[in-house]
Enzyme design. Structure first.
Site, mmCIF file in Angstrom:
data_model
loop_
_atom_site.group_PDB
_atom_site.id
_atom_site.type_symbol
_atom_site.label_atom_id
_atom_site.label_comp_id
_atom_site.label_asym_id
_atom_site.label_seq_id
_atom_site.Cartn_x
_atom_site.Cartn_y
_atom_site.Cartn_z
ATOM 1 N N LYS A 192 -3.727 2.129 0.806
ATOM 2 C CA LYS A 192 -3.497 3.093 -0.263
ATOM 3 C C LYS A 192 -4.790 3.858 -0.579
ATOM 4 C CE LYS A 192 0.304 0.546 -2.483
ATOM 5 N NZ LYS A 192 0.806 0.034 -3.795
ATOM 6 N N TYR A 248 9.140 5.666 -2.176
ATOM 7 C CA TYR A 248 9.334 4.772 -3.327
ATOM 8 C C TYR A 248 10.679 5.002 -4.015
ATOM 9 C CZ TYR A 248 4.506 3.018 -3.182
ATOM 10 O OH TYR A 248 3.336 2.386 -2.822
ATOM 11 N N PHE A 289 7.231 2.679 -14.014
ATOM 12 C CA PHE A 289 5.979 3.008 -13.319
ATOM 13 C C PHE A 289 6.171 4.023 -12.195
ATOM 14 C CE2 PHE A 289 7.750 -0.837 -11.344
ATOM 15 C CZ PHE A 289 7.806 -0.471 -10.012
ATOM 16 N N ARG A 329 3.261 -9.320 4.809
ATOM 17 C CA ARG A 329 3.423 -9.514 3.357
ATOM 18 C C ARG A 329 2.626 -10.736 2.899
ATOM 19 N NH1 ARG A 329 5.946 -5.617 -0.039
ATOM 20 N NH2 ARG A 329 6.552 -7.347 -1.380
ATOM 21 N N THR A 336 2.470 -8.481 -5.381
ATOM 22 C CA THR A 336 2.247 -7.129 -5.903
ATOM 23 C C THR A 336 1.104 -7.072 -6.915
ATOM 24 O OG1 THR A 336 4.613 -6.743 -5.630
ATOM 25 C CG2 THR A 336 3.412 -5.173 -7.011
ATOM 26 N N ARG A 358 -4.857 -8.452 -1.317
ATOM 27 C CA ARG A 358 -4.879 -8.114 -2.746
ATOM 28 C C ARG A 358 -5.710 -9.118 -3.532
ATOM 29 N NH1 ARG A 358 1.532 -6.429 -2.746
ATOM 30 N NH2 ARG A 358 1.252 -4.170 -2.503
ATOM 31 N N ASN A 364 -3.424 -1.558 -5.959
ATOM 32 C CA ASN A 364 -3.393 -2.858 -5.276
ATOM 33 C C ASN A 364 -3.597 -2.741 -3.771
ATOM 34 O OD1 ASN A 364 -0.922 -1.788 -4.673
ATOM 35 N ND2 ASN A 364 0.296 -3.462 -5.544
ATOM 36 N N HIS A 419 0.115 -1.285 1.023
ATOM 37 C CA HIS A 419 1.578 -1.357 1.028
ATOM 38 C C HIS A 419 2.023 -1.980 2.338
ATOM 39 C CE1 HIS A 419 5.823 -0.190 0.910
ATOM 40 N NE2 HIS A 419 5.664 0.090 2.196
ATOM 41 N N GLU A 468 10.873 3.097 6.848
ATOM 42 C CA GLU A 468 9.545 3.565 6.438
ATOM 43 C C GLU A 468 8.743 4.072 7.643
ATOM 44 O OE1 GLU A 468 7.776 0.380 4.204
ATOM 45 O OE2 GLU A 468 9.078 0.734 2.473
HETATM 46 P P1 IDP Z 1 5.052 -4.161 -3.352
HETATM 47 O O1 IDP Z 1 4.041 -3.054 -3.101
HETATM 48 O O2 IDP Z 1 4.371 -5.493 -3.436
HETATM 49 O O3 IDP Z 1 6.210 -4.147 -2.396
HETATM 50 P P2 IDP Z 1 6.913 -3.070 -5.317
HETATM 51 O O4 IDP Z 1 7.633 -3.904 -6.337
HETATM 52 O O5 IDP Z 1 7.699 -2.538 -4.173
HETATM 53 O O6 IDP Z 1 5.653 -3.919 -4.816
HETATM 54 O O7 IDP Z 1 6.243 -1.865 -6.102
HETATM 55 C C1 IDP Z 1 5.689 -0.778 -5.394
HETATM 56 C C2 IDP Z 1 4.341 -0.429 -5.991
HETATM 57 O O8 IDP Z 1 4.535 0.049 -7.323
HETATM 58 C C3 IDP Z 1 3.400 -1.634 -6.136
HETATM 59 O O9 IDP Z 1 2.653 -1.899 -4.968
HETATM 60 C C4 IDP Z 1 2.512 -1.213 -7.286
HETATM 61 O O10 IDP Z 1 1.446 -0.375 -6.829
HETATM 62 C C5 IDP Z 1 3.461 -0.385 -8.145
HETATM 63 N N1 IDP Z 1 4.005 -1.218 -9.212
HETATM 64 C C6 IDP Z 1 4.945 -2.194 -9.093
HETATM 65 N N2 IDP Z 1 5.208 -2.762 -10.283
HETATM 66 C C7 IDP Z 1 4.401 -2.138 -11.176
HETATM 67 C C8 IDP Z 1 4.214 -2.281 -12.591
HETATM 68 O O11 IDP Z 1 4.838 -3.111 -13.251
HETATM 69 N N3 IDP Z 1 3.275 -1.454 -13.149
HETATM 70 C C9 IDP Z 1 2.577 -0.541 -12.430
HETATM 71 N N4 IDP Z 1 2.741 -0.371 -11.112
HETATM 72 C C10 IDP Z 1 3.635 -1.161 -10.493
HETATM 73 MG MG MG Z 2 7.742 -2.796 -2.157
#
Ligand code: IDP
Ligand code: MG
Length: 149
Positions: free
Chosen positions: A9, A49, A57, A85, A91, A102, A112, A115, A126
């Protein structure tokens, strides 16, 4: 053989972590079949997304992923989606174990670092969103037979 999409990212690229992160996947024994630096525009970010469209968010994550270049990679290997993963960690970096990407480099749930596709089916979608078929290279890496049959 399974393939998965990884994005370093904007925070990971800006912080100079591309080599470190890419090197972890290489050393694990995964096979690199696609790699590029690109700016993600809003349309591509929204498609990427789309599953989070209704989440609070959503706007923040779209702005962040399109704020500065990302490095997109396609990695191949047995169960590569789950394996990547597990190397990424959860996350929220606050709960990510040291040794995960992470857990070693992140602090904030938004910033974070990385992805990774969350299932093989999503990975195919994707990969199609980020790479054309000509950009994916089939090649033999010397020594792969010593990593998996
Ligand atoms: P992932 O990246 O671990 O698959 P996802 O739930 O798919 O997580 O969420 C996508 C991205 O959205 C996350 O990597 C993070 O950057 C952001 N995100 C997810 N949940 C939150 C939140 O509660 N607050 C702010 N950003 C979030
Ligand atoms: Mg995800």
């Amino acid at each position: 053989m399974e393939r998965t999409l990884v994005l370093i990212k904007p925070d990971g690229v800006q912080r100079g972590l591309v080599g470190e992160i890419l090197g972890r996947f290489e050393r694990r024994g995964l096979h690199l079949v696609g790699l590029k630096l690109l700016a993600v525009d809003r349309a591509r970010a929204e498609r990427h997304y789309a599953e989070h469209r209704e989440r609070p968010f959503f706007e923040a994550v779209i702005e962040f992923i399109s704020s500065s270049p990302v490095v997109a990679m396609v990695w191949e290997g047995p169960s590569v989606t789950a394996l990547v993963r597990s190397m990424m960690g959860p996350t929220n970096p606050a709960g990510a174990a040291p040794g995960t990407i992470r857990g070693d480099f992140g602090v904030d749930i938004g910033q974070n670092v990385i992805h990774g596709s969350d299932s093989p089916g999503r990975a195919e979608e994707e990969i199609g969103l980020f790479f054309s078929s000509e950009e994916l290279v089939s090649w033999e890496r010397a020594g792969t037979s010593w990593i998996y049959p």
